[in-house]
Design a protein around this motif. Structure first.
Motif, mmCIF file in Angstrom:
data_model
loop_
_atom_site.group_PDB
_atom_site.id
_atom_site.type_symbol
_atom_site.label_atom_id
_atom_site.label_comp_id
_atom_site.label_asym_id
_atom_site.label_seq_id
_atom_site.Cartn_x
_atom_site.Cartn_y
_atom_site.Cartn_z
ATOM 1 N N SER A 5 24.486 -5.519 1.369
ATOM 2 C CA SER A 5 25.102 -4.974 2.742
ATOM 3 C C SER A 5 23.884 -4.787 3.483
ATOM 4 N N THR A 6 23.936 -5.038 4.775
ATOM 5 C CA THR A 6 22.876 -4.691 5.660
ATOM 6 C C THR A 6 22.803 -3.248 6.108
ATOM 7 N N SER A 7 23.855 -2.597 5.710
ATOM 8 C CA SER A 7 23.879 -1.214 5.711
ATOM 9 C C SER A 7 23.091 -0.468 4.845
ATOM 10 N N ALA A 8 22.489 -1.222 3.901
ATOM 11 C CA ALA A 8 21.749 -0.396 2.735
ATOM 12 C C ALA A 8 20.603 0.363 3.429
ATOM 13 N N LEU A 9 20.627 1.855 3.033
ATOM 14 C CA LEU A 9 19.509 2.462 3.651
ATOM 15 C C LEU A 9 18.486 2.666 2.546
ATOM 16 N N ILE A 10 17.275 2.540 2.869
ATOM 17 C CA ILE A 10 16.221 2.695 1.900
ATOM 18 C C ILE A 10 14.796 3.538 2.299
ATOM 19 N N LEU A 11 14.472 4.427 1.833
ATOM 20 C CA LEU A 11 13.500 5.229 2.026
ATOM 21 C C LEU A 11 12.381 4.418 1.011
ATOM 22 N N ALA A 12 11.146 4.312 1.722
ATOM 23 C CA ALA A 12 10.013 3.578 1.229
ATOM 24 C C ALA A 12 8.849 4.418 1.452
ATOM 25 N N ILE A 13 8.003 4.284 0.176
ATOM 26 C CA ILE A 13 6.527 5.189 0.534
ATOM 27 C C ILE A 13 5.451 3.964 -0.075
ATOM 28 N N ASP A 14 4.751 4.230 0.708
ATOM 29 C CA ASP A 14 3.218 3.329 0.466
ATOM 30 C C ASP A 14 1.953 4.442 0.340
ATOM 31 N N THR A 15 1.612 4.597 -0.735
ATOM 32 C CA THR A 15 -0.109 5.075 -0.672
ATOM 33 C C THR A 15 -1.223 4.379 -1.490
ATOM 34 N N CYS A 51 -3.463 2.694 -0.460
ATOM 35 C CA CYS A 51 -5.208 2.812 0.075
ATOM 36 C C CYS A 51 -5.275 3.969 1.041
ATOM 37 N N ASP A 52 -5.597 3.842 2.199
ATOM 38 C CA ASP A 52 -5.815 5.161 2.871
ATOM 39 C C ASP A 52 -5.106 5.681 3.942
ATOM 40 N N GLU A 53 -3.822 5.295 3.838
ATOM 41 C CA GLU A 53 -2.772 5.583 4.568
ATOM 42 C C GLU A 53 -1.597 6.296 3.930
ATOM 43 N N THR A 54 -1.292 7.283 4.108
ATOM 44 C CA THR A 54 0.156 8.020 3.537
ATOM 45 C C THR A 54 1.315 7.675 4.186
ATOM 46 N N SER A 55 2.089 6.480 3.783
ATOM 47 C CA SER A 55 3.224 6.361 4.759
ATOM 48 C C SER A 55 4.269 6.564 3.952
ATOM 49 N N ALA A 56 5.546 6.943 5.018
ATOM 50 C CA ALA A 56 6.995 6.673 4.482
ATOM 51 C C ALA A 56 7.931 6.080 5.707
ATOM 52 N N SER A 57 8.997 5.474 5.169
ATOM 53 C CA SER A 57 9.833 4.934 6.265
ATOM 54 C C SER A 57 11.198 4.868 5.651
ATOM 55 N N VAL A 58 12.106 4.809 6.672
ATOM 56 C CA VAL A 58 13.590 4.701 6.223
ATOM 57 C C VAL A 58 13.904 3.437 6.964
ATOM 58 N N VAL A 59 14.663 2.470 6.130
ATOM 59 C CA VAL A 59 14.767 1.289 6.997
ATOM 60 C C VAL A 59 16.250 1.095 6.565
ATOM 61 N N GLY A 61 1.490 -1.593 -6.312
ATOM 62 C CA GLY A 61 0.251 -2.386 -6.312
ATOM 63 C C GLY A 61 0.411 -3.450 -5.519
ATOM 64 N N PRO A 62 -0.874 -4.295 -5.056
ATOM 65 C CA PRO A 62 -2.129 -3.740 -5.472
ATOM 66 C C PRO A 62 -2.746 -2.784 -4.739
ATOM 67 N N GLY A 63 -3.595 -2.011 -5.070
ATOM 68 C CA GLY A 63 -4.330 -0.887 -4.286
ATOM 69 C C GLY A 63 -5.337 -0.081 -5.207
ATOM 70 N N LEU A 64 -5.397 1.161 -4.847
ATOM 71 C CA LEU A 64 -6.451 2.143 -5.488
ATOM 72 C C LEU A 64 -5.523 2.868 -6.407
ATOM 73 N N ALA A 65 -5.957 2.885 -7.770
ATOM 74 C CA ALA A 65 -4.954 3.346 -8.872
ATOM 75 C C ALA A 65 -4.575 4.920 -8.559
ATOM 76 N N PRO A 66 -5.815 5.756 -8.274
ATOM 77 C CA PRO A 66 -5.498 7.020 -7.939
ATOM 78 C C PRO A 66 -4.625 7.453 -6.858
ATOM 79 N N ALA A 67 -4.506 6.425 -5.786
ATOM 80 C CA ALA A 67 -3.565 6.651 -4.511
ATOM 81 C C ALA A 67 -2.347 6.137 -4.881
ATOM 82 N N LEU A 68 -2.288 4.983 -5.591
ATOM 83 C CA LEU A 68 -0.920 4.528 -5.884
ATOM 84 C C LEU A 68 -0.239 5.588 -6.761
ATOM 85 N N GLU A 69 -0.747 6.336 -7.682
ATOM 86 C CA GLU A 69 -0.295 7.313 -8.302
ATOM 87 C C GLU A 69 0.486 8.315 -7.778
#
Ligand code: KG4
Ligand code: ZN
Length: 380
Positions: free
Chosen positions: A9-19, A21-29, A91-99
């Motif tokens: 369903s196009t109404s699916a709500l997802i919270l996403a997280i990316d760490t 490399c050097d940006e801490t990012s979160a998003s809702v789509v 991944g891919p990315g820096l292990a300590p950051a991904l963690e």
């Protein structure tokens, strides 16, 4: 965790997280529409090192993650209990950051009893062109008859970032074939390294672009790499060495004044893009001539679109040179709708999680979701 109800369903709500490399990012789509895309940048912290320092990255992610996620939910006006799923870069990315992102996502998924999706950062760069902006006003014009995703495929993704440079053929979501990739440095990495020699700070790619606009790209000559190889792979280390040698000579002779720096930036940037585009053009000729096969030895159908993604995709000179090539092949060039989607961001992770809802294995046992620093495209 149970299967996701009505996951397509196009109404699916997802919270996403990316760490990654050097940006801490979160998003809702919501589907492929971005409701929020918060990025806490660490660039200033890494500047003195001329690159990303993994332990500093980890610490900054730990400090920023909670408020970044909360802000993303707040901006999207979404309560975490109403989410369909949570997606996190593994991944891919820096292990300590991904963690940091993975652990935070696991805790949140546990707390709200949500499915957790392990997302590939490279796949997300490739799919970032599919992200859509939220419509702010009521449309007065009738919606155009836009092609469906299936009608737009196959596509050829050109990924140009600080860590990767790849030509990737996609015939469906989750089905990728790498047709060419760098054998040494990535495009962004090469621009950053030469930029560092010019003392342009980190990351140097965007600064080089600005300087290059005021320089003459014909002033300094650089070789075109890999002209004799028949494949579509890339190599930037020779260009980097040529740039180092030229710069050293200019600096020794004290010939690097302001105008020469601008000319050097323009000449070097052009040389880097010339190599990338030369190989891409060869690849497009081969695809259109039906000369490339998949792993089952079937001829690949020519792509219908070219998708540009990754940090270097923000470069307007690259976009216009690339457009000159795609035009020759009568192919549309698609770029992310905002430059914010070119660099690392969690919205592309959310869009990828959504597009994969029906394909991705929802891991029942979260302890199995782990960092994959060397992950490449999921190939079938
Ligand atoms: O995708 P990205 O944010 O991180 C990775 O996944 O690697 O890409 C970062 C890279 C850096 O090398 C940076 O210098 C480059 O993208 N970059 C640019 C521009 N903006 C960012 N390179 C050239 N022109 C730009 N405008
Ligand atoms: Zn990236």
């Amino acid at each position: 965790m149970n299967k996701i109800a009505k996951s397509n369903s196009t109404s699916a709500l997802i919270l996403a997280i990316d760490t990654s490399c050097d940006e801490t990012s979160a998003s809702v789509v919501q589907g492929t529409t971005i409701l929020s895309n918060v990025i806490a940048s660490q660039v200033e912290l890494h500047k003195p090192y001329g690159g990303v320092f993994p332990t500093i990255a980890k610490q900054a992610h730990q400090e920023n993650i909670d408020r970044t996620v909360k802000l993303a939910l707040k901006k999207a006006q979404i309560n975490a209990k109403n989410l369909t799923a949570i997606g996190v870069t593994v991944g891919p990315g820096l292990a300590p950051a991904l963690e940091v992102g993975i652990n935070y996502a696991k805790n949140l998924a546990q707390q709200y009893q949500k499915p957790l999706l392990a997302i590939n950062h490279l796949e997300a760069h490739a799919l970032s062109v599919l992200a859509q902006a939220q419509k702010k006003s009521v449309q007065t014009q009738p919606a155009k008859n836009l092609p469906t995703l299936a009608q737009r495929l196959p596509a050829l993704a050109v990924i140009v970032s600080g860590g990767h440079s790849e030509f990737v053929y996609l015939d469906q979501i989750g089905h990728y074939q790498i047709l060419g990739q760098t054998i040494d440095d990535a495009v962004g990495e090469c621009l950053d390294k030469v930029g560092r020699m010019l003392e342009l700070g980190y990351p140097a790619g965007p600064v080089l672009e600005k300087l290059a606009k005021h320089g003459n790209a014909q002033t300094y000559q650089f070789p075109l790499p890999m002209t004799t190889s028949q494949d579509f792979n890339l190599s930037f280390s020779g260009l980097k060495t040529a740039a180092f040698n030229k710069l050293e000579a200019l600096q020794t002779e004290q010939l690097l004044n302001k105008q020469q720096t601008l000319d050097f930036a323009a000449s070097f940037q052009q040389a880097v893009f010339r190599h990338l585009l030369h190989k891409l053009e060869k690849l497009l000729h081969a695809l259109i001539a039906g000369k490339i096969k998949n792993t089952q030895q079937q001829i690949l159908t020519p792509p219908k679109e070219i998708w540009l993604g990754g940090g270097v995709a923000a470069n307007m000179t690259l976009r216009s040179s690339l457009r000159n090539i795609t035009r020759k092949f009568n192919l549309p060039l698609k770029t992310p709708y905002t430059k914010k989607l070119c660099g690392d961001n969690a919205a592309m992770i959310g869009v990828t999680a959504f597009l994969n809802l029906n394909q991705i294995k929802i891991e029942q046992d979260w302890s199995k979701i782990d960092r994959q620093p060397q992950l490449n495209f999921p190939q079938k």
